[in-house]
Enzyme design. Structure first.
Site, PDB file in Angstrom:
ATOM      1  N   LEU A 131       0.020  -2.073   4.829  1.00  0.00           N
ATOM      2  CA  LEU A 131      -0.950  -0.973   4.684  1.00  0.00           C
ATOM      3  C   LEU A 131      -1.912  -1.209   3.514  1.00  0.00           C
TER       4      LEU A 131
ATOM      5  N   ARG B 202      -4.793  12.820   1.386  1.00  0.00           N
ATOM      6  CA  ARG B 202      -5.934  11.932   1.639  1.00  0.00           C
ATOM      7  C   ARG B 202      -6.713  11.702   0.343  1.00  0.00           C
TER       8      ARG B 202
ATOM      9  N   GLY C 254       0.826  -1.226   0.000  1.00  0.00           N
ATOM     10  CA  GLY C 254       0.000   0.000   0.000  1.00  0.00           C
ATOM     11  C   GLY C 254       0.847   1.257   0.000  1.00  0.00           C
ATOM     12  N   ILE C 255       2.035   1.177  -0.609  1.00  0.00           N
ATOM     13  CA  ILE C 255       2.957   2.337  -0.594  1.00  0.00           C
ATOM     14  C   ILE C 255       2.413   3.521  -1.397  1.00  0.00           C
TER      15      ILE C 255
ATOM     16  N   TYR D 189     -15.723  -3.883   5.729  1.00  0.00           N
ATOM     17  CA  TYR D 189     -14.335  -3.418   5.901  1.00  0.00           C
ATOM     18  C   TYR D 189     -13.876  -3.653   7.338  1.00  0.00           C
TER      19      TYR D 189
ATOM     20  N   SER E  97      -7.728  -0.669  12.470  1.00  0.00           N
ATOM     21  CA  SER E  97      -8.520   0.552  12.357  1.00  0.00           C
ATOM     22  C   SER E  97      -9.474   0.737  13.524  1.00  0.00           C
TER      23      SER E  97
ATOM     24  N   ASP F  90      -0.941   6.826   3.605  1.00  0.00           N
ATOM     25  CA  ASP F  90       0.002   6.477   4.676  1.00  0.00           C
ATOM     26  C   ASP F  90       1.303   5.927   4.093  1.00  0.00           C
TER      27      ASP F  90
ATOM     28  N   GLU G 268     -12.326   1.658  13.141  1.00  0.00           N
ATOM     29  CA  GLU G 268     -13.611   1.131  12.661  1.00  0.00           C
ATOM     30  C   GLU G 268     -13.946  -0.203  13.329  1.00  0.00           C
TER      31      GLU G 268
ATOM     32  N   LYS H  32     -10.946  -6.046   8.774  1.00  0.00           N
ATOM     33  CA  LYS H  32      -9.808  -5.509   9.537  1.00  0.00           C
ATOM     34  C   LYS H  32      -9.678  -6.216  10.884  1.00  0.00           C
TER      35      LYS H  32
ATOM     36  N   ALA I 155      -4.834  -2.059   1.293  1.00  0.00           N
ATOM     37  CA  ALA I 155      -6.236  -2.364   1.620  1.00  0.00           C
ATOM     38  C   ALA I 155      -7.206  -1.665   0.687  1.00  0.00           C
ATOM     39  N   GLN I 156      -8.381  -2.276   0.509  1.00  0.00           N
ATOM     40  CA  GLN I 156      -9.548  -1.546  -0.002  1.00  0.00           C
ATOM     41  C   GLN I 156     -10.054  -0.835   1.254  1.00  0.00           C
TER      42      GLN I 156
HETATM   43  P1  NAP Z   1      -5.374   4.383   1.009  1.00  0.00           P
HETATM   44  O1  NAP Z   1      -4.922   5.772   0.758  1.00  0.00           O
HETATM   45  O2  NAP Z   1      -6.697   3.936   0.538  1.00  0.00           O
HETATM   46  O3  NAP Z   1      -4.240   3.415   0.416  1.00  0.00           O
HETATM   47  C1  NAP Z   1      -4.465   2.036   0.283  1.00  0.00           C
HETATM   48  C2  NAP Z   1      -3.275   1.413  -0.409  1.00  0.00           C
HETATM   49  O4  NAP Z   1      -3.541   0.017  -0.576  1.00  0.00           O
HETATM   50  C3  NAP Z   1      -2.998   1.985  -1.809  1.00  0.00           C
HETATM   51  O5  NAP Z   1      -1.615   1.980  -2.029  1.00  0.00           O
HETATM   52  C4  NAP Z   1      -3.666   0.952  -2.707  1.00  0.00           C
HETATM   53  O6  NAP Z   1      -3.126   0.888  -3.999  1.00  0.00           O
HETATM   54  C5  NAP Z   1      -3.326  -0.312  -1.941  1.00  0.00           C
HETATM   55  N1  NAP Z   1      -4.143  -1.446  -2.330  1.00  0.00           N
HETATM   56  C6  NAP Z   1      -5.488  -1.484  -2.494  1.00  0.00           C
HETATM   57  N2  NAP Z   1      -5.860  -2.714  -2.909  1.00  0.00           N
HETATM   58  C7  NAP Z   1      -4.743  -3.444  -3.032  1.00  0.00           C
HETATM   59  C8  NAP Z   1      -4.456  -4.761  -3.455  1.00  0.00           C
HETATM   60  N3  NAP Z   1      -5.424  -5.597  -3.860  1.00  0.00           N
HETATM   61  N4  NAP Z   1      -3.166  -5.174  -3.453  1.00  0.00           N
HETATM   62  C9  NAP Z   1      -2.170  -4.350  -3.092  1.00  0.00           C
HETATM   63  N5  NAP Z   1      -2.365  -3.083  -2.690  1.00  0.00           N
HETATM   64  C10 NAP Z   1      -3.639  -2.646  -2.659  1.00  0.00           C
HETATM   65  O7  NAP Z   1      -5.325   4.083   2.587  1.00  0.00           O
HETATM   66  P2  NAP Z   1      -4.527   4.855   3.738  1.00  0.00           P
HETATM   67  O8  NAP Z   1      -5.407   5.926   4.267  1.00  0.00           O
HETATM   68  O9  NAP Z   1      -3.156   5.156   3.287  1.00  0.00           O
HETATM   69  O10 NAP Z   1      -4.490   3.734   4.866  1.00  0.00           O
HETATM   70  C11 NAP Z   1      -3.407   2.801   4.955  1.00  0.00           C
HETATM   71  C12 NAP Z   1      -3.868   1.576   5.717  1.00  0.00           C
HETATM   72  O11 NAP Z   1      -4.279   1.955   7.031  1.00  0.00           O
HETATM   73  C13 NAP Z   1      -5.041   0.849   5.115  1.00  0.00           C
HETATM   74  O12 NAP Z   1      -4.893  -0.516   5.396  1.00  0.00           O
HETATM   75  C14 NAP Z   1      -6.243   1.400   5.866  1.00  0.00           C
HETATM   76  O13 NAP Z   1      -7.298   0.472   5.824  1.00  0.00           O
HETATM   77  C15 NAP Z   1      -5.645   1.568   7.237  1.00  0.00           C
HETATM   78  N6  NAP Z   1      -6.211   2.620   8.070  1.00  0.00           N
HETATM   79  C16 NAP Z   1      -6.339   3.907   7.597  1.00  0.00           C
HETATM   80  C17 NAP Z   1      -6.809   4.893   8.423  1.00  0.00           C
HETATM   81  C18 NAP Z   1      -6.950   6.310   7.950  1.00  0.00           C
HETATM   82  O14 NAP Z   1      -7.675   7.096   8.617  1.00  0.00           O
HETATM   83  N7  NAP Z   1      -6.276   6.714   6.875  1.00  0.00           N
HETATM   84  C19 NAP Z   1      -7.156   4.589   9.754  1.00  0.00           C
HETATM   85  C20 NAP Z   1      -6.998   3.279  10.203  1.00  0.00           C
HETATM   86  C21 NAP Z   1      -6.514   2.312   9.366  1.00  0.00           C
HETATM   87  P3  NAP Z   1      -3.640   1.867  -5.206  1.00  0.00           P
HETATM   88  O15 NAP Z   1      -2.953   3.183  -4.962  1.00  0.00           O
HETATM   89  O16 NAP Z   1      -3.172   1.158  -6.411  1.00  0.00           O
HETATM   90  O17 NAP Z   1      -5.130   1.960  -5.063  1.00  0.00           O
HETATM   91  O1  G4F Z   2     -14.091   9.879   5.671  1.00  0.00           O
HETATM   92  P1  G4F Z   2     -14.850   8.616   5.830  1.00  0.00           P
HETATM   93  O2  G4F Z   2     -15.232   7.886   4.598  1.00  0.00           O
HETATM   94  O3  G4F Z   2     -13.991   7.712   6.811  1.00  0.00           O
HETATM   95  P2  G4F Z   2     -14.357   6.451   7.730  1.00  0.00           P
HETATM   96  O4  G4F Z   2     -15.570   5.757   7.269  1.00  0.00           O
HETATM   97  O5  G4F Z   2     -14.348   6.918   9.146  1.00  0.00           O
HETATM   98  O6  G4F Z   2     -13.124   5.492   7.447  1.00  0.00           O
HETATM   99  C1  G4F Z   2     -11.795   5.989   7.410  1.00  0.00           C
HETATM  100  O7  G4F Z   2     -11.253   5.938   8.701  1.00  0.00           O
HETATM  101  C2  G4F Z   2     -11.119   4.600   9.248  1.00  0.00           C
HETATM  102  C3  G4F Z   2     -10.534   4.750  10.658  1.00  0.00           C
HETATM  103  O8  G4F Z   2     -11.567   4.929  11.574  1.00  0.00           O
HETATM  104  C4  G4F Z   2     -10.220   3.806   8.344  1.00  0.00           C
HETATM  105  F1  G4F Z   2     -10.038   2.561   8.865  1.00  0.00           F
HETATM  106  C5  G4F Z   2     -10.817   3.728   6.958  1.00  0.00           C
HETATM  107  O9  G4F Z   2      -9.928   3.022   6.095  1.00  0.00           O
HETATM  108  C6  G4F Z   2     -10.997   5.146   6.419  1.00  0.00           C
HETATM  109  O10 G4F Z   2      -9.722   5.711   6.235  1.00  0.00           O
HETATM  110  O11 G4F Z   2     -16.189   8.900   6.660  1.00  0.00           O
HETATM  111  C7  G4F Z   2     -16.174   9.546   7.906  1.00  0.00           C
HETATM  112  C8  G4F Z   2     -17.606   9.850   8.318  1.00  0.00           C
HETATM  113  C9  G4F Z   2     -18.540   8.644   8.225  1.00  0.00           C
HETATM  114  O12 G4F Z   2     -19.333   8.588   9.371  1.00  0.00           O
HETATM  115  C10 G4F Z   2     -19.407   8.938   7.012  1.00  0.00           C
HETATM  116  O13 G4F Z   2     -20.715   8.391   7.078  1.00  0.00           O
HETATM  117  O14 G4F Z   2     -18.119  10.826   7.427  1.00  0.00           O
HETATM  118  C11 G4F Z   2     -19.431  10.453   7.060  1.00  0.00           C
HETATM  119  N1  G4F Z   2     -19.760  11.072   5.772  1.00  0.00           N
HETATM  120  C12 G4F Z   2     -20.747  12.003   5.599  1.00  0.00           C
HETATM  121  N2  G4F Z   2     -20.818  12.338   4.317  1.00  0.00           N
HETATM  122  C13 G4F Z   2     -19.177  10.836   4.590  1.00  0.00           C
HETATM  123  C14 G4F Z   2     -19.856  11.618   3.654  1.00  0.00           C
HETATM  124  N3  G4F Z   2     -18.161  10.020   4.234  1.00  0.00           N
HETATM  125  C15 G4F Z   2     -17.778   9.994   2.921  1.00  0.00           C
HETATM  126  N4  G4F Z   2     -16.731   9.223   2.547  1.00  0.00           N
HETATM  127  N5  G4F Z   2     -18.435  10.757   1.970  1.00  0.00           N
HETATM  128  C16 G4F Z   2     -19.474  11.577   2.298  1.00  0.00           C
HETATM  129  O15 G4F Z   2     -20.044  12.237   1.439  1.00  0.00           O
END
Ligand code: NAP
Ligand code: G4F
Length: 348
Positions: A85, A192, A8-9, A157, A134, A13, A136, A161, A87-88
């Site tokens: 890292l 983001r 997920g580079i 999701y 996460s 993140d 979540e 996780k 993930a979908q």
């Molecule tokens: P992101 O921006 O959605 O990045 C996800 C990465 O995973 C991208 O590099 C993506 O590649 C890759 N990926 C998706 N499907 C894949 C597959 N089938 N095989 C290999 N790589 C794949 O997510 P992020 O926000 O950086 O988060 C990083 C990790 O932390 C994730 O596991 C996420 O679920 C977890 N997490 C995130 C948060 C948050 O708030 N950001 C919080 C808690 C946990 P492409 O660029 O090609 O799509």
């Molecule tokens: O920004 P979100 O899509 O993030 P969400 O669902 O909290 O998930 C993110 O954080 C998780 C950590 O807690 C990660 F594990 C996960 O991979 C991801 O990075 O939504 C945040 C909140 C939700 O409650 C959603 O229902 O915003 C609300 N929301 C309201 N309107 C919306 C929208 N979310 C999105 N994406 N788009 C909207 O239009």
């Protein structure tokens, strides 16, 4: 010189972590997916031609759904640290693609751990693993959430996780592997993805201010999240792997805000009244919502000596400033006759 492997580079993140590790002197290997368009935008600034002997960022084609590629890359790279890292990572999308989400998030973690288990056994080398868990996973459990709060996931999701989290615990107990689970609360940045709510809002603020967009359609404005800065959170990932023993850690700011508050603050920074531009669209509601997440990261603060540096208003301003610049570039392109309408379709 340590070697790190990041799945997920190309994500938010992954890009911050790669930058962080390169600055620490690591050689960084990243797994990227084959795509018909370039998907390395976020790390292009870190990349050097691999023919250059000074290149310290090396990329490999692979996929979390393809165990063979993961094994081959691990054997080739021989990493000291692995950060999982990949993930979908979109919660709403996981309701539409539950099987795929489980395949990447849960089965992908299993494939990676199985490849590492065999590699460690054959090579007799230690590999430290970070598993991206996460907040979540807490889902319906009330805040504040700590490492001991019961999990109650509310989406495919989050269930995936949580299964990956428990795999980490099980492989630690069964095989003595060093696997640390980070339980990270939402973390954001100018990098983001544009379909997550914070970035969707700040992109809209810039575009509305410059007359490129009229309205912003959102779902549940009452949901509350503990939003931190991604740059701070990747440091916590690294700190977990510098410990002598693997463990699980909550990483969060301890402050909670609603989507409405985020929108209000972001629009205000651009001297706009959010209520004039934001409309509700049912399409963005989830079948089961996570109402409130707020982490208690006392354990990470004490044991890892970690603390977030960027507070909520600074984070919102950082994102708005960045997206205002981006909107200016779009406006310049539009004035020069380039069509940008397709951008709007990218919102979800
Ligand atoms: P992101 O921006 O959605 O990045 C996800 C990465 O995973 C991208 O590099 C993506 O590649 C890759 N990926 C998706 N499907 C894949 C597959 N089938 N095989 C290999 N790589 C794949 O997510 P992020 O926000 O950086 O988060 C990083 C990790 O932390 C994730 O596991 C996420 O679920 C977890 N997490 C995130 C948060 C948050 O708030 N950001 C919080 C808690 C946990 P492409 O660029 O090609 O799509
Ligand atoms: O920004 P979100 O899509 O993030 P969400 O669902 O909290 O998930 C993110 O954080 C998780 C950590 O807690 C990660 F594990 C996960 O991979 C991801 O990075 O939504 C945040 C909140 C939700 O409650 C959603 O229902 O915003 C609300 N929301 C309201 N309107 C919306 C929208 N979310 C999105 N994406 N788009 C909207 O239009």
């Amino acid at each position: 010189m340590k070697k790190a492997l990041i799945t997920g580079i190309t994500g938010q993140d992954g890009a911050y972590l790669a930058d962080f590790l390169l600055r620490k002197g690591y050689t960084v290997h990243g797994i990227i997916r084959r795509a018909s368009t370039f998907n390395t935008d976020r790390i292009d600034n870190l990349y050097k031609d691999p023919h250059d002997p000074k290149a310290k960022l090396l990329l490999h084609y692979g996929d979390m759904t393809d165990g063979t590629s993961l094994r081959r890359i691990i054997e080739k790279v021989q990493p000291d640290e692995v950060y999982n890292l990949g993930a979908q990572s979109h919660v709403k999308v996981s309701f539409e693609q539950p099987e795929y989400t489980a395949d990447v998030v849960y089965m992908g973690a299993l494939r990676l751990l199985e490849a590492l288990r065999d590699y460690i056994e054959v090579s007799d080398l230690q590999v430290k693993v970070y598993q991206a868990g996460s907040s979540e996973m807490y889902g319906a459990s009330k805040p504040p959430q700590t490492e001991t709060t019961p999990f109650h996931p509310r989406s495919p999701y989050a269930v995936s996780k949580l299964a990956a989290h428990w795999l980490g615990v099980n492989y630690r107990e069964a095989y003595g592997m060093f696997i640390s689970n980070g339980i990270l609360f939402n973390h954001e940045s100018p990098m983001r993805g544009e379909t997550f709510v914070t970035r969707k809002i700040t992109r809209a603020v810039g575009r509305i201010k410059l007359g490129l967009q009229d309205k912003l359609y959102l779902g549940n404005l009452d949901a509350k999240r503990d939003w931190g800065f991604a740059g701070d959170y990747v440091e916590a990932m690294w700190l977990m792997l510098q410990e002598d023993e693997a463990d699980d850690f909550v990483v969060s700011t301890g402050e909670m805000h609603s989507v409405k508050e985020f929108a209000h603050m972001a629009f205000k920074l651009a001297e706009l009244d959010w209520e004039k531009y934001v409309e509700i669209d049912e399409r963005y509601f989830r079948p089961t919502e996570v109402d409130a997440l707020c982490g208690d990261s006392s354990k990470a603060r004490k044991q890892l000596d970690w603390a977030p540096k960027v507070d909520f208003p600074t984070l919102v301003k950082m994102m708005v400033d960045h997206d205002m610049e981006l909107a200016k570039q779009e406006a310049t392109l539009k004035a020069a006759g380039h069509e940008i309408g397709l951008r709007q379709l990218k919102q979800s």
